[in-house]
Design a protein around this motif. Structure first.
Motif, PDB file in Angstrom:
ATOM      1  N   ALA A 445      81.673  53.555  40.602  1.00 26.27           N
ATOM      2  CA  ALA A 445      81.963  54.840  40.202  1.00 26.27           C
ATOM      3  C   ALA A 445      81.083  56.008  40.949  1.00 26.27           C
ATOM      4  CB  ALA A 445      81.877  54.917  38.687  1.00 26.27           C
ATOM      5  N   ASP A 446      81.316  56.999  41.094  1.00 25.50           N
ATOM      6  CA  ASP A 446      80.427  57.975  41.698  1.00 25.50           C
ATOM      7  C   ASP A 446      79.519  58.191  40.490  1.00 25.50           C
ATOM      8  OD1 ASP A 446      81.928  58.547  43.794  1.00 25.50           O
ATOM      9  OD2 ASP A 446      83.359  60.047  42.919  1.00 25.50           O
ATOM     10  N   GLY A 447      78.293  57.829  41.081  1.00 19.48           N
ATOM     11  CA  GLY A 447      77.177  58.151  40.157  1.00 19.48           C
ATOM     12  C   GLY A 447      76.168  57.151  40.053  1.00 19.48           C
ATOM     13  N   ILE A 448      76.808  55.785  40.565  1.00 16.99           N
ATOM     14  CA  ILE A 448      76.310  54.530  40.501  1.00 16.99           C
ATOM     15  C   ILE A 448      75.872  54.065  41.865  1.00 16.99           C
ATOM     16  CG2 ILE A 448      76.445  52.289  39.308  1.00 16.99           C
ATOM     17  CD1 ILE A 448      78.327  53.157  37.648  1.00 16.99           C
ATOM     18  N   ASP A 449      74.791  53.638  42.125  1.00 20.51           N
ATOM     19  CA  ASP A 449      74.196  53.123  43.382  1.00 20.51           C
ATOM     20  C   ASP A 449      73.188  51.840  43.407  1.00 20.51           C
ATOM     21  OD1 ASP A 449      75.515  55.108  45.273  1.00 20.51           O
ATOM     22  OD2 ASP A 449      74.000  56.245  44.353  1.00 20.51           O
ATOM     23  N   PHE A 450      73.564  51.025  44.451  1.00 23.24           N
ATOM     24  CA  PHE A 450      72.734  49.569  44.590  1.00 23.24           C
ATOM     25  C   PHE A 450      71.387  49.942  44.982  1.00 23.24           C
ATOM     26  CE2 PHE A 450      76.188  46.172  45.401  1.00 23.24           C
ATOM     27  CZ  PHE A 450      76.410  46.326  43.911  1.00 23.24           C
ATOM     28  N   ILE A 451      70.412  49.439  44.566  1.00 26.53           N
ATOM     29  CA  ILE A 451      69.090  49.823  45.286  1.00 26.53           C
ATOM     30  C   ILE A 451      68.196  48.395  45.076  1.00 26.53           C
ATOM     31  CG2 ILE A 451      68.916  52.150  44.144  1.00 26.53           C
ATOM     32  CD1 ILE A 451      67.015  51.366  41.945  1.00 26.53           C
ATOM     33  N   GLU A 452      67.209  48.422  45.940  1.00 22.73           N
ATOM     34  CA  GLU A 452      66.356  47.224  46.133  1.00 22.73           C
ATOM     35  C   GLU A 452      67.189  46.194  46.320  1.00 22.73           C
ATOM     36  OE1 GLU A 452      64.570  47.380  41.985  1.00 22.73           O
ATOM     37  OE2 GLU A 452      63.171  49.001  42.555  1.00 22.73           O
ATOM     38  N   GLU A 453      67.943  46.146  47.393  1.00 23.38           N
ATOM     39  CA  GLU A 453      69.035  45.087  47.862  1.00 23.38           C
ATOM     40  C   GLU A 453      68.305  43.852  48.635  1.00 23.38           C
ATOM     41  OE1 GLU A 453      69.034  48.203  49.099  1.00 23.38           O
ATOM     42  OE2 GLU A 453      70.849  49.158  48.034  1.00 23.38           O
ATOM     43  N   VAL A 454      68.735  42.925  48.332  1.00 23.04           N
ATOM     44  CA  VAL A 454      68.314  41.553  49.038  1.00 23.04           C
ATOM     45  C   VAL A 454      69.183  40.884  49.456  1.00 23.04           C
ATOM     46  CG1 VAL A 454      66.739  39.412  48.776  1.00 23.04           C
ATOM     47  CG2 VAL A 454      66.100  41.475  47.666  1.00 23.04           C
ATOM     48  N   VAL A 455      69.271  40.400  50.787  1.00 23.25           N
ATOM     49  CA  VAL A 455      70.700  39.950  51.343  1.00 23.25           C
ATOM     50  C   VAL A 455      69.927  38.289  51.656  1.00 23.25           C
ATOM     51  CG1 VAL A 455      72.349  39.645  53.132  1.00 23.25           C
ATOM     52  CG2 VAL A 455      71.512  42.022  52.168  1.00 23.25           C
ATOM     53  N   GLU A 456      70.852  37.257  50.929  1.00 25.03           N
ATOM     54  CA  GLU A 456      70.497  35.830  51.087  1.00 25.03           C
ATOM     55  C   GLU A 456      71.794  35.339  51.837  1.00 25.03           C
ATOM     56  OE1 GLU A 456      69.547  34.238  47.566  1.00 25.03           O
ATOM     57  OE2 GLU A 456      67.820  35.051  47.322  1.00 25.03           O
ATOM     58  N   TYR A 457      71.713  34.358  52.774  1.00 26.48           N
ATOM     59  CA  TYR A 457      72.625  33.822  53.587  1.00 26.48           C
ATOM     60  C   TYR A 457      72.848  32.314  53.154  1.00 26.48           C
ATOM     61  CZ  TYR A 457      72.651  37.832  56.872  1.00 26.48           C
ATOM     62  OH  TYR A 457      72.502  39.215  57.390  1.00 26.48           O
ATOM     63  N   HIS A 458      74.059  31.952  52.858  1.00 23.85           N
ATOM     64  CA  HIS A 458      74.239  30.659  52.528  1.00 23.85           C
ATOM     65  C   HIS A 458      75.453  29.865  53.406  1.00 23.85           C
ATOM     66  CE1 HIS A 458      72.168  31.120  48.516  1.00 23.85           C
ATOM     67  NE2 HIS A 458      72.654  32.353  48.613  1.00 23.85           N
ATOM     68  N   ASN A 459      75.643  28.736  53.135  1.00 22.54           N
ATOM     69  CA  ASN A 459      76.735  28.118  54.242  1.00 22.54           C
ATOM     70  C   ASN A 459      78.019  28.533  53.582  1.00 22.54           C
ATOM     71  OD1 ASN A 459      74.795  26.661  55.698  1.00 22.54           O
ATOM     72  ND2 ASN A 459      74.740  25.088  54.335  1.00 22.54           N
ATOM     73  N   GLY A 460      78.697  29.496  54.459  1.00 16.70           N
ATOM     74  CA  GLY A 460      79.981  29.784  54.128  1.00 16.70           C
ATOM     75  C   GLY A 460      80.221  31.102  53.344  1.00 16.70           C
ATOM     76  N   PHE A 461      78.898  31.928  53.075  1.00 20.62           N
ATOM     77  CA  PHE A 461      79.006  33.069  52.205  1.00 20.62           C
ATOM     78  C   PHE A 461      77.673  33.780  52.143  1.00 20.62           C
ATOM     79  CE2 PHE A 461      78.261  29.865  49.103  1.00 20.62           C
ATOM     80  CZ  PHE A 461      77.356  30.162  48.338  1.00 20.62           C
ATOM     81  N   ILE A 462      77.665  34.970  51.963  1.00 22.90           N
ATOM     82  CA  ILE A 462      76.675  35.799  51.461  1.00 22.90           C
ATOM     83  C   ILE A 462      76.302  36.513  50.204  1.00 22.90           C
ATOM     84  CG2 ILE A 462      75.564  38.126  52.281  1.00 22.90           C
ATOM     85  CD1 ILE A 462      76.654  37.718  55.033  1.00 22.90           C
ATOM     86  N   VAL A 463      75.308  36.487  49.610  1.00 23.63           N
ATOM     87  CA  VAL A 463      74.865  36.839  48.386  1.00 23.63           C
ATOM     88  C   VAL A 463      73.934  38.220  48.517  1.00 23.63           C
ATOM     89  CG1 VAL A 463      74.056  36.486  45.816  1.00 23.63           C
ATOM     90  CG2 VAL A 463      75.553  34.697  47.216  1.00 23.63           C
ATOM     91  N   ILE A 464      74.256  39.287  47.944  1.00 23.88           N
ATOM     92  CA  ILE A 464      73.430  40.437  47.970  1.00 23.88           C
ATOM     93  C   ILE A 464      73.130  40.701  46.358  1.00 23.88           C
ATOM     94  CG2 ILE A 464      73.182  42.858  48.519  1.00 23.88           C
ATOM     95  CD1 ILE A 464      75.426  42.701  50.533  1.00 23.88           C
ATOM     96  N   GLY A 465      71.911  40.357  46.348  1.00 25.07           N
ATOM     97  CA  GLY A 465      71.346  40.873  44.796  1.00 25.07           C
ATOM     98  C   GLY A 465      70.783  42.359  44.857  1.00 25.07           C
ATOM     99  N   ALA A 466      70.836  43.060  43.672  1.00 22.67           N
ATOM    100  CA  ALA A 466      70.518  44.256  43.679  1.00 22.67           C
ATOM    101  C   ALA A 466      70.271  44.782  42.285  1.00 22.67           C
ATOM    102  CB  ALA A 466      71.555  45.325  44.427  1.00 22.67           C
ATOM    103  N   ASN A 467      69.678  45.864  42.020  1.00 25.51           N
ATOM    104  CA  ASN A 467      69.667  46.798  40.790  1.00 25.51           C
ATOM    105  C   ASN A 467      70.419  47.988  41.074  1.00 25.51           C
ATOM    106  OD1 ASN A 467      67.559  44.612  39.611  1.00 25.51           O
ATOM    107  ND2 ASN A 467      65.929  45.532  40.713  1.00 25.51           N
ATOM    108  N   LEU A 468      70.575  48.553  39.786  1.00 20.78           N
ATOM    109  CA  LEU A 468      71.464  49.672  39.666  1.00 20.78           C
ATOM    110  C   LEU A 468      70.512  51.239  39.376  1.00 20.78           C
ATOM    111  CD1 LEU A 468      74.268  48.121  37.323  1.00 20.78           C
ATOM    112  CD2 LEU A 468      74.250  48.423  39.841  1.00 20.78           C
TER     113      LEU A 468
END
Length: 489
Positions: A445-468
């Motif tokens: 929704a407008d008014g919410i953003d990801f911050i402090e993102e960390v990208v991790e690579y796994h076999n077959g997919f990517i996981v992005i962890g973040a705060n709001l």
């Protein structure tokens, strides 16, 4: 409530049969909201509930008790003090918002007739021991949206106090018991309907303003429809989306998902976004079907590259027609199959093959093909997230060309390897990055953003962890969604 973030879920416009077929495939995109994210959402939920209860409209009260006749009007709730409030997940159900031992301050206007005495004035009152238990059931609707299906609410006020003022204040003290009893009964009756309306109307209408199938650019769109109901545990809310791009000119011609189902194991951050190889492959498949991966290079060709091509194909030109020796040259690139993504713990790569044709462009005559070669390229792909947008930056790592005609011609093309690679890095790669750097919006929704993102690579997919991060309050976001509805009308 948490739905703030779950704006990553919104409306699939396919028929029900397509929805059932999609549900049989693995998710291309997953989002997890953890209990840490829920803790941050609690403050916004409290503000929203306070505002909703403060806006309760109380009816006029009239009555008679012995010699007393009274009328109560202009009831106003001045403040809701949520002393003990909690927002938590309920496994297999949804969310619980629980308020215990809190208080409400209010005021109202009195008109009282006692014998021949008539008195008016304001009364300040307080409701104490306010307990509100609200359970929200979360589902995926038929269009693939996240939706509050129903709400179970119980509200109870233990006691209420009123302080009278005016000349007959002490005389009226004994009236306070039946006046406050009536007020307590009415207030109990009003709290749950107000919260029901807030959740089922306001929150659901906000979710409906964010489309599940949305445009990315002039060529492709993306489908973020839920493929099943949210999975709720005591620690998290997991949502599984189709996560598929499509060619806007042919939206039913889509890629089948055979990729590894992404897995989210972490709970340390507020929110996690998991993307499978299918997510990226469907984007490149859609661009390929839209005819984007084609280009001609002539005017922008460097003089050195042009001279090298003329030298390489001088004999072929002379055999065709010596008069064409000075005719302009052109390189035509056309990807001949959808590019393929591979994600490993070491990073993400994209493999692409293309047909490269060397063309002679004699003025006033049809183009003449001098050669056709196959180009194999491998790109490193760096995934990043900023705010609400997911972007990719490509970097050419491996390049190979060989002739489609003979092994002998492949040997003759060896001198072209390095110059063609340089030209790709200077012309084609920037073109690709120009499409991908704009990114694709994650439907928050407008008014919410990801911050402090960390990208991790796994076999077959990517996981992005973040705060709001919330730049708008819930009330402001709902007002914005209502304005969008009015603009559409």
């Amino acid at each position: 409530m948490f739905w703030l973030v779950t704006s990553c879920l919104l409306s699939l416009l396919f028929p029900l049969v397509s929805s059932i077929m999609a549900a049989a495939q693995p998710a291309g995109c997953k989002i997890r909201i953890t209990d840490k994210g829920l803790e941050m959402l609690k403050s916004e939920t409290e503000k929203f509930v306070e505002e909703e209860i403060s806006n309760i409209s109380m009816p006029e009260m009239k009555g008679k008790e012995g010699r007393f006749q009274y009328t109560i009007t202009d009831v106003k709730i001045n403040n809701l003090n949520l002393t003990h409030a909690d927002l938590q997940f309920i496994p297999e159900v949804g969310l619980l918002f629980d308020v215990q031992n809190s208080s409400i301050s209010l005021s109202f206007h009195r008109r009282i007739l006692y014998w021949f005495f008539y008195d008016t004035g304001n009364i300040n009152a307080s409701a104490e021991g306010v307990n509100i238990n609200t359970v929200l059931n979360l589902i995926r609707d038929n269009e693939g949206r996240l939706k509050i299906n129903n709400i179970t609410c119980e509200a109870k006020i233990s006691k209420m106090r009123a302080k009278f003022s005016g000349t007959l204040g002490k005389v009226y003290d004994f009236m306070s018991s039946f006046l406050t009893s009536g007020m307590r009964f009415l207030l109990n009756q009003q709290i749950c309907p107000a919260l029901n309306h807030a959740a089922l109307v306001h929150v659901n209408s906000l979710l409906e303003t964010i489309p599940v199938r949305t445009e990315v650019d002039d060529f492709i769109g993306i489908d973020y429809s839920l493929i099943d109901d949210p999975v709720v545990t005591s620690r998290s809310l997991d949502m599984h989306f189709r996560g598929m791009f499509f060619d806007r000119s042919d939206p039913n011609n889509t890629l089948v998902n055979y990729a590894v189902d992404p897995v989210i194991r972490e709970y340390d951050r507020m929110v996690y976004l998991a993307l499978s190889e299918f997510f990226f492959d469907s984007g490149m498949f859609s661009y390929y079907k839209a005819g984007i991966f084609q280009m001609h290079i002539n005017e922008k060709m460097s003089k050195d590259m042009e001279m090298l091509l003329r030298t390489t194909y001088f004999g072929a030109i002379m055999m065709l027609n010596p008069a064409l020796v000075d005719a302009p040259l052109s390189l035509q690139f056309a990807v001949n199959s959808p590019p393929k993504t591979t994600i490993k713990t070491t990073g993400a790569t994209v493999f692409m093959t293309a047909i490269v044709k060397v063309m002679l462009l004699p003025p006033g005559q049809p183009p003449v093909q001098l050669s056709s070669m196959t180009m194999e390229t491998k790109f490193n792909a760096k995934v990043s997230m900023k705010g609400k947008r997911l972007a990719i930056h490509a970097d050419l790592r491996r390049f190979k060309i060989f002739s489609n005609l003979s092994a002998l011609e492949s040997l003759a093309l060896i001198p072209l390897q390095a110059p063609l690679k340089t030209m790709l890095q200077m012309s084609v790669v920037p073109l690709i990055n120009n499409w991908t750097k704009r990114g694709v919006r994650i439907p928050l929704a407008d008014g919410i953003d990801f911050i402090e993102e960390v990208v991790e690579y796994h076999n077959g997919f990517i996981v992005i962890g973040a705060n709001l991060h919330f730049s708008k309050g819930l009330r402001e976001m709902i007002a914005g969604s209502n304005q969008k509805d009015q603009d559409i009308v």
